[in-house]
Write a protein that holds these residues in place. Structure first.
Motif, PDB file in Angstrom:
ATOM      1  N   LEU A 190       9.190  15.612  -1.293  1.00 30.04           N
ATOM      2  CA  LEU A 190       8.886  17.041  -1.410  1.00 30.04           C
ATOM      3  C   LEU A 190       7.400  17.308  -1.171  1.00 30.04           C
ATOM      4  CD1 LEU A 190      10.948  17.900  -4.610  1.00 30.04           C
ATOM      5  CD2 LEU A 190      11.523  18.479  -2.253  1.00 30.04           C
ATOM      6  N   PRO A 191       7.101  18.440  -0.548  1.00 27.97           N
ATOM      7  CA  PRO A 191       5.688  18.785  -0.355  1.00 27.97           C
ATOM      8  C   PRO A 191       5.037  19.159  -1.694  1.00 27.97           C
ATOM      9  CG  PRO A 191       7.110  20.524   0.483  1.00 27.97           C
ATOM     10  CD  PRO A 191       7.999  19.401   0.067  1.00 27.97           C
ATOM     11  N   THR A 192       3.751  18.938  -1.784  1.00 27.78           N
ATOM     12  CA  THR A 192       3.006  19.242  -3.010  1.00 27.78           C
ATOM     13  C   THR A 192       3.159  20.697  -3.393  1.00 27.78           C
ATOM     14  OG1 THR A 192       1.426  17.523  -2.444  1.00 27.78           O
ATOM     15  CG2 THR A 192       0.717  19.111  -4.087  1.00 27.78           C
ATOM     16  N   SER A 193       3.247  21.577  -2.421  1.00 25.31           N
ATOM     17  CA  SER A 193       3.366  23.010  -2.709  1.00 25.31           C
ATOM     18  C   SER A 193       4.617  23.335  -3.519  1.00 25.31           C
ATOM     19  CB  SER A 193       3.361  23.818  -1.401  1.00 25.31           C
ATOM     20  OG  SER A 193       4.451  23.425  -0.583  1.00 25.31           O
ATOM     21  N   VAL A 194       5.647  22.528  -3.398  1.00 30.25           N
ATOM     22  CA  VAL A 194       6.868  22.735  -4.175  1.00 30.25           C
ATOM     23  C   VAL A 194       6.682  22.198  -5.602  1.00 30.25           C
ATOM     24  CG1 VAL A 194       9.301  22.050  -4.379  1.00 30.25           C
ATOM     25  CG2 VAL A 194       8.371  22.677  -2.154  1.00 30.25           C
ATOM     26  N   LEU A 195       5.949  21.104  -5.720  1.00 29.92           N
ATOM     27  CA  LEU A 195       5.758  20.469  -7.022  1.00 29.92           C
ATOM     28  C   LEU A 195       4.725  21.190  -7.887  1.00 29.92           C
ATOM     29  CD1 LEU A 195       5.752  16.768  -5.794  1.00 29.92           C
ATOM     30  CD2 LEU A 195       7.642  18.011  -6.855  1.00 29.92           C
ATOM     31  N   VAL A 196       3.701  21.727  -7.253  1.00 35.99           N
ATOM     32  CA  VAL A 196       2.622  22.413  -7.974  1.00 35.99           C
ATOM     33  C   VAL A 196       2.430  23.776  -7.316  1.00 35.99           C
ATOM     34  CG1 VAL A 196       0.231  22.278  -8.757  1.00 35.99           C
ATOM     35  CG2 VAL A 196       1.520  20.190  -8.391  1.00 35.99           C
ATOM     36  N   ALA A 197       3.186  24.740  -7.757  1.00 36.09           N
ATOM     37  CA  ALA A 197       3.100  26.079  -7.179  1.00 36.09           C
ATOM     38  C   ALA A 197       2.448  27.021  -8.173  1.00 36.09           C
ATOM     39  CB  ALA A 197       4.491  26.580  -6.788  1.00 36.09           C
ATOM     40  N   GLY A 198       1.602  27.878  -7.685  1.00 37.17           N
ATOM     41  CA  GLY A 198       0.968  28.872  -8.553  1.00 37.17           C
ATOM     42  C   GLY A 198       0.042  28.258  -9.586  1.00 37.17           C
ATOM     43  N   GLY A 199      -0.510  27.088  -9.288  1.00 39.30           N
ATOM     44  CA  GLY A 199      -1.427  26.442 -10.212  1.00 39.30           C
ATOM     45  C   GLY A 199      -0.755  25.845 -11.435  1.00 39.30           C
TER      46      GLY A 199
END
Length: 136
Positions: A23-32
């Motif tokens: 999974l891309p990091t943006s999916v794992l850590v979204a919105g800080g």
């Protein structure tokens, strides 16, 4: 994990690990927010205040146990006279001072006292084969 409470066994399944690694990091850590995917997965099951609550640790009050449990207190007090500690490359005056200050309430000495205690316990149990080391 060997010395803590672990309740994350489902996350150790290799299929979940392999899937989430892709999974891309943006999916794992979204919105800080960390653990976004997990929070979203359980969002319908938990109240919003639980989902938004920051992580906090589970600390063990070792300083209290070390001072208040008579057997542990006695063991710590004899650390400066133990062969395994005396053979260490440490100034014995520092060891003596650390134990005395810790027992008098100085919690800044806890890390050193804890390491000395763990070293002595390890030595007595694993090298000397002793049992019931906290008994007189």
């Amino acid at each position: 994990m060997g010395a803590s409470i672990e309740c994350r066994e489902p996350y150790l399944d290799y299929r979940i690990v392999e899937w989430s690694a892709g999974l891309p990091t943006s999916v794992l850590v979204a919105g800080g927010m960390k653990k976004t995917l997990l929070r979203n997965a359980v969002a319908e099951l938990l109240p919003p205040e639980v989902l938004a609550h920051p992580k906090w640790g589970f600390a063990t009050p070792l300083h209290r146990y070390f001072r208040d449990v008579p057997q542990i207190r006695a063991y710590i007090q004899k650390l400066p006279t133990m062969d395994v500690i005396q053979s260490a490359p440490l100034p014995m005056r520092r060891v003596d001072d650390a134990v005395r200050c810790f027992m008098a309430g100085d919690d800044t000495m806890l890390p050193l006292v804890r390491q000395l205690l763990m070293t002595a316990v390890w030595f007595e149990v694993c090298i000397e084969g002793k049992r019931n080391i906290f008994e007189p």
